[in-house]
Design an enzyme around this catalytic site. Structure first.
Site, PDB file in Angstrom:
ATOM      1  N   LYS A  21       1.023  -1.353   0.108  1.00 37.60           N
ATOM      2  CA  LYS A  21      -0.069   0.235  -0.084  1.00 37.60           C
ATOM      3  C   LYS A  21       0.795   1.156  -0.061  1.00 37.60           C
ATOM      4  O   LYS A  21       0.514   2.228  -0.671  1.00 37.60           O
ATOM      5  CB  LYS A  21      -0.959  -0.038   1.348  1.00 37.60           C
ATOM      6  CG  LYS A  21      -1.819   0.967   1.166  1.00 37.60           C
ATOM      7  CD  LYS A  21      -3.025   0.726   2.307  1.00 37.60           C
ATOM      8  CE  LYS A  21      -2.810   0.909   3.717  1.00 37.60           C
ATOM      9  NZ  LYS A  21      -2.696   2.104   4.088  1.00 37.60           N
ATOM     10  N   SER A 196       6.849   9.187  11.943  1.00 38.69           N
ATOM     11  CA  SER A 196       5.999   9.155  11.213  1.00 38.69           C
ATOM     12  C   SER A 196       6.378   9.153   9.696  1.00 38.69           C
ATOM     13  O   SER A 196       7.066  10.337   9.358  1.00 38.69           O
ATOM     14  CB  SER A 196       5.058  10.166  11.220  1.00 38.69           C
ATOM     15  OG  SER A 196       4.221  10.405  10.195  1.00 38.69           O
ATOM     16  N   GLN A 198       4.360   9.395   7.274  1.00 41.45           N
ATOM     17  CA  GLN A 198       3.645  10.296   6.549  1.00 41.45           C
ATOM     18  C   GLN A 198       4.180  11.715   6.704  1.00 41.45           C
ATOM     19  O   GLN A 198       4.052  12.625   5.652  1.00 41.45           O
ATOM     20  CB  GLN A 198       2.145  10.030   6.926  1.00 41.45           C
ATOM     21  CG  GLN A 198       1.797   8.740   6.682  1.00 41.45           C
ATOM     22  CD  GLN A 198       0.320   8.606   7.235  1.00 41.45           C
ATOM     23  OE1 GLN A 198      -0.368   9.191   7.969  1.00 41.45           O
ATOM     24  NE2 GLN A 198      -0.312   7.366   6.724  1.00 41.45           N
ATOM     25  N   ASP A 357       1.761  -0.933  12.018  1.00 34.30           N
ATOM     26  CA  ASP A 357       0.471  -1.536  11.415  1.00 34.30           C
ATOM     27  C   ASP A 357       0.098  -3.027  11.871  1.00 34.30           C
ATOM     28  O   ASP A 357      -0.791  -3.339  11.539  1.00 34.30           O
ATOM     29  CB  ASP A 357       0.433  -1.377   9.733  1.00 34.30           C
ATOM     30  CG  ASP A 357       0.399   0.249   9.439  1.00 34.30           C
ATOM     31  OD1 ASP A 357       0.054   0.874  10.227  1.00 34.30           O
ATOM     32  OD2 ASP A 357       0.747   0.402   8.396  1.00 34.30           O
ATOM     33  N   ARG A 388      -6.767   1.858  17.888  1.00 36.09           N
ATOM     34  CA  ARG A 388      -6.293   0.280  17.837  1.00 36.09           C
ATOM     35  C   ARG A 388      -6.108  -0.271  19.042  1.00 36.09           C
ATOM     36  O   ARG A 388      -6.428  -1.731  19.103  1.00 36.09           O
ATOM     37  CB  ARG A 388      -5.597   0.296  16.756  1.00 36.09           C
ATOM     38  CG  ARG A 388      -5.797   0.367  15.314  1.00 36.09           C
ATOM     39  CD  ARG A 388      -4.843  -0.045  14.117  1.00 36.09           C
ATOM     40  NE  ARG A 388      -5.232   0.187  12.917  1.00 36.09           N
ATOM     41  CZ  ARG A 388      -4.646   0.439  11.939  1.00 36.09           C
ATOM     42  NH1 ARG A 388      -3.541   0.337  11.831  1.00 36.09           N
ATOM     43  NH2 ARG A 388      -5.482   0.430  10.726  1.00 36.09           N
ATOM     44  N   ARG A 430      -7.563  -3.026   9.488  1.00 34.13           N
ATOM     45  CA  ARG A 430      -6.537  -4.113  10.233  1.00 34.13           C
ATOM     46  C   ARG A 430      -7.403  -4.668  11.327  1.00 34.13           C
ATOM     47  O   ARG A 430      -6.990  -5.812  11.596  1.00 34.13           O
ATOM     48  CB  ARG A 430      -5.470  -3.370  10.371  1.00 34.13           C
ATOM     49  CG  ARG A 430      -4.560  -2.694   9.112  1.00 34.13           C
ATOM     50  CD  ARG A 430      -3.142  -2.554   9.306  1.00 34.13           C
ATOM     51  NE  ARG A 430      -2.632  -1.810   8.350  1.00 34.13           N
ATOM     52  CZ  ARG A 430      -2.388  -2.227   7.117  1.00 34.13           C
ATOM     53  NH1 ARG A 430      -2.792  -3.332   6.665  1.00 34.13           N
ATOM     54  NH2 ARG A 430      -1.913  -1.281   6.114  1.00 34.13           N
TER      55      ARG A 430
HETATM   56  C1  S3P Z   1       2.393   4.911   6.076  1.00 35.17           C
HETATM   57  C2  S3P Z   1       2.822   5.614   7.585  1.00 35.17           C
HETATM   58  C3  S3P Z   1       2.220   4.788   8.600  1.00 35.17           C
HETATM   59  C4  S3P Z   1       1.439   3.903   8.746  1.00 35.17           C
HETATM   60  C5  S3P Z   1       0.515   3.840   7.574  1.00 35.17           C
HETATM   61  C6  S3P Z   1       1.128   4.040   6.119  1.00 35.17           C
HETATM   62  C7  S3P Z   1       3.012   5.396   4.867  1.00 35.17           C
HETATM   63  O1  S3P Z   1       1.545   6.068   9.464  1.00 35.17           O
HETATM   64  O2  S3P Z   1       0.672   3.490   9.870  1.00 35.17           O
HETATM   65  O3  S3P Z   1      -0.508   2.646   7.513  1.00 35.17           O
HETATM   66  O4  S3P Z   1       2.679   4.690   3.778  1.00 35.17           O
HETATM   67  O5  S3P Z   1       3.673   6.289   5.041  1.00 35.17           O
HETATM   68  P1  S3P Z   1       2.363   7.135  10.131  1.00 35.17           P
HETATM   69  O6  S3P Z   1       3.410   7.875   9.467  1.00 35.17           O
HETATM   70  O7  S3P Z   1       1.014   7.959  10.969  1.00 35.17           O
HETATM   71  O8  S3P Z   1       3.172   6.463  11.391  1.00 35.17           O
END
Ligand code: S3P
Length: 470
Positions: A21, A196, A198, A357, A388, A430
């Protein structure tokens, strides 16, 4: 939609899980910013990744399925191909989804006429915000109810520091819908307050539009797919690691060209079947072509520490991302069949971002382990698609597990004979899949309510589970 699962005597077979993903999102985003054509093989056609496709389509980037160049993905989904060997020893669910992106370079996006809608996808809203911060136009972006409750200040703060104007609802914390007025950005040096990927990715992607060098410093490394993919495309990015920190530096305003990418299977999806193979007796599963990026393989380390028999083989590096086959075998030699040879362990610290995750499915494995499993330092779980810590604890309790919720984790008693129950997903993919796997080791029937959300990350989960268990 309900998913009904009952206990199984064994699970045997060879399988593929759908594409990763995180990598699929990044392939669409970075391919859209590249000059020329990008081909993505093994793209994950899940609701989350299709939301990214839809948003970039609205920002003026043509994105198509290769087997039907006239079809825009906004209206049609890739097919998940499934072949099954007659003797039932082999079960293949493979994802043959191929996407073609006609990238227009760093200055190729155009303003969207409508508000962008990311659905349930935190990765889409946070990564796209980084890109939108560097555009010479204003964009409104939002998502579903869960997205509108997730904290956005973590990206808004650095993007504002770079010079973007970002507004949202709320006060000290900021929530979607966000309005992002982009423009010329200044490079910044930013130490991540939370691990993170993201947030890191939003800053690095904004850095593509900044005049100079943008630097992100991490104390605990989060998944590094953005860095790897930017390097693969030829963007000017360097990552250095010393004992205390990981430092990523990107130089902006440098064009790069489209590429062909092969997306490996998603280890976070494979994790459900790894645990299934451990908690259902007499099982042996081989999962092929799974991503084994070291920033993601915490699940393998945790299960090994719990005493699992997992074997990683055929490792291969493609498009800067390692992938491998993973074989899981129910631990046979252990005398205590109730606990499948698994033991409870303590989990905290550095490993948490590498399993973030997978914690719901680790909790399921822990119910079948001898001794307690203690998970700490995972407060971030409270602000995922659902809280979660709360959701997995309450639903596993309904199945007979004794779980103590901590502010930043949980204590799972273990050695439990799970019993089937009616459980809820809380709209969290999940949680739905973790509970379905728990049902394979529970007596009677487990009914997972509101299981349609599994489409968020794992289209074909139900079919794969059925093909392995009938
Ligand atoms: C992800 C980063 C993670 C993860 C999410 C996907 C990504 O989140 O939990 O399912 O693809 O960058 P966080 O950046 O909030 O930790």
């Amino acid at each position: 939609m309900q998913l009904t699962v009952s206990s199984k005597k064994n699970l045997k077979g060879t399988l593929h899980v759908p594409g990763d993903k995180s990598i699929s999102h990044r392939a669409i985003i970075i391919g859209s910013l590249a000059a020329g054509e990008t081909i993505v093989n093994g793209f994950l056609p899940s609701a989350d990744c299709l939301a990214t496709v839809d948003c970039l389509g609205k920002l003026g980037i043509p994105i198509q399925m290769s087997n039907d160049p006239s079809t825009s993905l906004g209206t049609s989904k890739c097919q998940m191909l499934r072949t099954e060997n007659k003797d039932k020893a082999q079960h293949e669910v493979s994802n043959e989804c191929k996407i073609i992106i006609k990238g227009k370079g760093l200055s190729g996006l155009t303003a969207s006429k409508e508000m962008l809608d990311v659905g349930n996808s935190g990765t889409t809203i946070r990564l796209l915000s980084g890109i939108l911060a560097g555009q010479p136009f204003t964009t409104k972006i939002t998502g579903d109810k869960s997205i509108q409750k997730r904290p956005m200040m973590r990206i808004v703060k650095p993007l504002r520091e770079m010079g973007a104007e970002v507004r949202g609802s709320g006060g000290e914390e900021i929530y979607a819908p966000l309005t992002i007025k982009g423009g010329k950005l200044n490079p910044i040096e930013y130490e991540l307050p939370v691990a993170s990927a993201q947030v890191k990715s939003a800053i690095l992607l904004a850095g593509l539009f900044a005049g100079g060098e943008t630097i992100v410093v991490e104390k605990k490394q989060a998944r590094d797919h953005t860095e790897r993919m930017l390097a693969y495309f030829g963007a000017d990015i360097k990552v250095t690691t010393n004992q205390l920190t990981v430092i990523s530096k990107i130089i902006g305003n440098r064009e790069f060209e489209g590429k062909e990418i092969d997306v490996p299977g998603d280890l976070s999806s494979a994790a459900f079947f790894l645990v299934a193979g451990l908690i259902v007796p007499n099982s042996e599963l081989l999962i092929r072509n799974v991503g084994v990026n070291p920033t993601r393989t915490g699940i393998i380390d945790v299960l090994h520490r719990m005493g699992a028999q997992l074997e990683v083989s055929d490792e291969q590096m493609l498009c800067e991302e390692p992938r491998a086959s993973i074989r899981v075998t129910t631990t046979q030699q252990h005398s205590n069949v109730e606990t499948r040879g698994l033991r409870g362990i303590k989990i905290s610290g550095e490993i948490i971002p590498r399993i973030i995750d997978e914690i719901p499915i680790i909790a399921v494995a822990a119910t079948q382990a001898q001794g307690t499993t203690e998970i700490r330092g995972a407060r971030e779980l409270r602000i995922k698609e659902s809280d979660r810590i709360k959701t997995i604890s309450s639903e596993l309790r309904k199945m007979g597990e004794e779980i103590k919720e901590l502010e930043d984790g949980m204590i799972i008693s273990g050695s439990t004979k799970l019993k089937g129950a009616k459980v809820k997903s809380y709209g969290d993919h999940r949680i739905a899949m973790a509970l379905a796997i728990a049902g394979l080791a529970a007596s009677g029937e487990t009914v997972v309510e509101d299981s349609g959300c599994m489409e968020t990350s794992f289209p074909g989960f139900r079919a794969l589970l059925t093909s392995l268990t009938t």
